[in-house]
Design an enzyme around this catalytic site. Structure first.
Site: not given
Length: 142
Positions: A12-13
């Protein structure tokens, strides 16, 4: 290319995704550990932080974590107490950590990973936001 590279990754980063893509651009398929699901052991985490030349406090993520609620900004906390918090709440582990035979880095910004990868990049590379990192010859753009 067979090089033993491990990335402690959060899909998600964006920084973590860019770092993973740069490793793959070097022709390396790393071991990907999604550390939120499979956190490192206390010894692994302490070793990565030390090998990267950081203090534990330097490896804690504040944004989007329970950092403030847990009072981790207290300068009186020991490195052991900070490690305990990171192990109890893996979201506090800043990312991505990358471990290679050439060293360990907290790849923030993502191009820091280039310091510990062999010079085997396959052409140009741009981050998700379009920022060019490597030219068409695989050389770092400074």
């Amino acid at each position: 290319m067979t090089v033993d590279v491990t990335i402690y990754h959060n899909p998600d980063c964006g920084t973590s995704r860019n770092t993973l893509a740069m490793i793959r651009n070097a022709g390396i398929e790393p071991t990907v550990i999604e550390y939120l699901d499979t956190p490192p052991t206390r010894d692994q985490l302490a070793r990565m932080i030390a090998d990267a030349g950081l203090r534990v406090r330097d490896a804690i993520r504040e944004k989007g974590t329970p950092y403030a609620e847990l009072g981790l900004d207290n300068p009186g906390l020991t490195e052991d107490q900070l490690l305990d918090a990171m192990l109890a709440h893996p979201i506090l582990i800043n990312r991505p950590f990358v471990v290679t035979p050439l060293g360990t880095r907290l790849a923030r910004p993502s191009e820091v990973v280039l310091e510990i990868l062999p010079d085997t990049h396959r052409g140009a590379f741009a981050k998700e936001d379009g920022e060019q990192v490597l030219d068409e010859k695989g050389q770092r753009i400074v």
